[in-house]
Structures are given as C-alpha cells and as structure tokens.
Design a protein around this motif. Structure first.
Motif, PDB file in Angstrom:
ATOM      1  N   PRO A   1       0.806  -1.219   0.000  1.00 52.41           N
ATOM      2  CA  PRO A   1       0.000   0.000   0.000  1.00 52.41           C
ATOM      3  C   PRO A   1       0.840   1.271   0.000  1.00 52.41           C
ATOM      4  CG  PRO A   1       0.103  -0.861   2.212  1.00 52.41           C
ATOM      5  CD  PRO A   1       0.863  -1.837   1.340  1.00 52.41           C
TER       6      PRO A   1
ATOM      7  N   ARG B   1      -1.656   4.202   0.956  1.00 58.84           N
ATOM      8  CA  ARG B   1      -2.993   4.104   0.360  1.00 58.84           C
ATOM      9  C   ARG B   1      -4.081   4.501   1.359  1.00 58.84           C
ATOM     10  NH1 ARG B   1      -4.101   3.116  -5.194  1.00 58.84           N
ATOM     11  NH2 ARG B   1      -2.099   2.445  -6.056  1.00 58.84           N
TER      12      ARG B   1
ATOM     13  N   HIS C   1     -10.319   3.524   1.372  1.00 57.04           N
ATOM     14  CA  HIS C   1     -11.221   2.935   0.370  1.00 57.04           C
ATOM     15  C   HIS C   1     -10.468   2.112  -0.673  1.00 57.04           C
ATOM     16  CE1 HIS C   1     -10.201   5.768  -2.890  1.00 57.04           C
ATOM     17  NE2 HIS C   1     -10.114   6.677  -1.939  1.00 57.04           N
ATOM     18  N   ASP C   2      -9.166   2.371  -0.831  1.00 58.49           N
ATOM     19  CA  ASP C   2      -8.359   1.541  -1.740  1.00 58.49           C
ATOM     20  C   ASP C   2      -7.982   0.204  -1.112  1.00 58.49           C
ATOM     21  OD1 ASP C   2      -8.328   3.146  -3.936  1.00 58.49           O
ATOM     22  OD2 ASP C   2      -6.281   3.902  -3.665  1.00 58.49           O
TER      23      ASP C   2
ATOM     24  N   SER D   1     -12.162  -3.440  -3.269  1.00 61.99           N
ATOM     25  CA  SER D   1     -11.709  -2.270  -4.030  1.00 61.99           C
ATOM     26  C   SER D   1     -11.059  -2.669  -5.350  1.00 61.99           C
ATOM     27  CB  SER D   1     -10.705  -1.452  -3.206  1.00 61.99           C
ATOM     28  OG  SER D   1      -9.458  -2.120  -3.133  1.00 61.99           O
TER      29      SER D   1
ATOM     30  N   TYR E   1      -8.258  -1.511  -6.373  1.00 65.25           N
ATOM     31  CA  TYR E   1      -6.823  -1.698  -6.145  1.00 65.25           C
ATOM     32  C   TYR E   1      -6.511  -3.118  -5.674  1.00 65.25           C
ATOM     33  CZ  TYR E   1      -2.151  -1.364  -4.201  1.00 65.25           C
ATOM     34  OH  TYR E   1      -0.830  -1.598  -3.927  1.00 65.25           O
TER      35      TYR E   1
ATOM     36  N   HIS F   1      -6.363   8.839  -3.553  1.00 61.48           N
ATOM     37  CA  HIS F   1      -5.841   7.497  -3.300  1.00 61.48           C
ATOM     38  C   HIS F   1      -4.733   7.420  -2.251  1.00 61.48           C
ATOM     39  CE1 HIS F   1      -8.134   5.783  -6.621  1.00 61.48           C
ATOM     40  NE2 HIS F   1      -7.772   6.826  -7.350  1.00 61.48           N
TER      41      HIS F   1
END
Length: 238
Positions: free
Chosen positions: A67, A105, A108-109, A114, A116, A207
C-alpha cells in the motif's frame, strides 16, 4: 608437499559466509543514525539510489498488497515549499542528496472489494481465481473482525502507514550497508504538507496520504554514540 590451495569457489552458504553476513548487517545498524545535517556537496550515485529504492520495492507487506508509493523530491524549490510545513525536516530537506516522500494508500483503496485489491490479486500476484477469492475473503475477515479496522478510517490509514514503515526500514538498512546515511522524518503538519504536494501534482488525494519522509545522503559530521537499552530489557523469554 605443497600447501592446499584455497577453494576458488567457496560455499556461499558456509559458516564463514553466514558469519560475515551477520557482521555486515550489524555493522550497518551501528553505522546508521538519524542524520540532521547532510553534506550538500556529496551526492548519492544514481545506481546506489536505485539499489535503495529496489530494497523498498521488494519489501514485505501485509497480504503482499504493497500500500505504498515513493515520490523522490530533488527540486530545491519544491523542497523549500515542503519545509514551510515541516519544521522537523527543514535541515534535512535543505542538505540531503535525496528525499523520499513515502505515501500510503487511503482506506477505500484497501477494502477487500476495491479496484486496487482486485488489481493486486489478479494483475500483480496473478493468483488462480479460486485462490484469489479465498484470499480476498480471508482479508475481508481480517479487516472486519481480525484487526477490526474497516469501520475506523483513521485506523485503516494508520495500518497502511505501518506497512510503509517496513519498506522505509529496509531502504535505510540498504543505504547503511553501502555507507549512505539516512533520516526518517515525521516532523511535518500533515494536512498542510499534503495540500502543497497536491498543488504540485505530487499527491493524488483520492488514493494516497503522506505517511512519512526520508532523507538520504552523507553526514556532515560524526554522530554521537548510539544508545540503546540492553537486550535483557527489550526481550523476554517464556
């Protein structure tokens, strides 16, 4: 009688190699310290800095989801803009050979459903569908009940930040092993610094958030003696 010649191809996994590797790693930890003032006349060679970045790229992360993003800031004008909101990093920003902004990150990612996470499972890790589905389900349970992160956005972001610190530590160790100094830095006002980075096009606020910074270069002077608690205070055996 002739003396036996040394083996031209010694076993790289033999006891001498292990001892040398352990000694080299501990020497690197003893060498490393948080440099406040770098020698601005000395620059880290491009291939050496690539080595440091590769140590970050190859670092472990929870579930292997990486992340992070590393933004290298070399522009002196941009460093000065950041320094306005980074009182604990001004000296390093002004003198370091290289500065990395370590981004993490946003929550929400990092949810199991998600785009991602789907990208990581399908395109990066290239898992078979049944394995991907199982890993996603396990990860979702970890977020919801294991660490109970998902309903707390700040906790989710801080968990992403904790992953970036694994990469940060590896980059600093890699640097120390080749005689390059470093300093991890959290001395900045997060929201204001992120605003500057967003205005400069360095931070996609949809992001990423700023986790920390790191400076690399060569020390301007000798450090004070490294101090650490004794092992007996740090480690407990049962």
């Amino acid at each position: 009688m002739h003396d036996k010649h040394p083996d031209p191809h010694p076993d790289p996994s033999g006891p001498d190699a292990y001892a040398a590797a352990k000694s080299q790693l501990l020497d690197a930890y003893r060498f490393r310290h948080a440099v406040k003032d770098f020698d601005p006349a000395r620059q880290v060679a491009a291939d050496d800095f690539d080595f440091i970045l590769e140590a970050g790229r190859l670092s472990p992360s929870s579930y292997g989801f990486e992340p992070w993003k590393f933004v290298v800031v070399q522009n002196p004008e941009l460093r000065s803009k950041i320094a306005v909101h980074a009182g604990g990093a001004r000296r390093q920003l002004a003198s370091a050979s290289h500065v990395i902004l370590v981004l993490a990150r946003l929550p929400h990612d990092m949810t199991a459903d998600s785009a991602y996470i789907s990208y990581m499972l399908d395109d990066v890790q290239r898992l078979p569908q049944e394995i991907s589905d199982m890993k996603r389900k396990t990860y979702d349970a970890f977020l919801r009940t294991g660490f109970a992160l998902q309903d707390n956005e700040r906790a989710m972001f801080e968990w992403s930040c904790r992953q970036t610190y694994l990469a940060l530590g590896n980059m600093m160790t890699a640097a120390a092993m080749i005689g390059i100094d470093s300093c991890p830095m959290e001395g900045f006002v997060k929201l204001e610094t992120e605003r500057v980075l967003a205005e400069e096009g360095l931070l996609d606020t949809a992001h990423f958030g700023l986790a920390c910074m790191a400076a690399f270069g060569y020390r301007a002077g000798e450090p004070t003696e490294k101090t650490r608690r004794p092992l007996g205070e740090v480690v407990e055996w049962r």
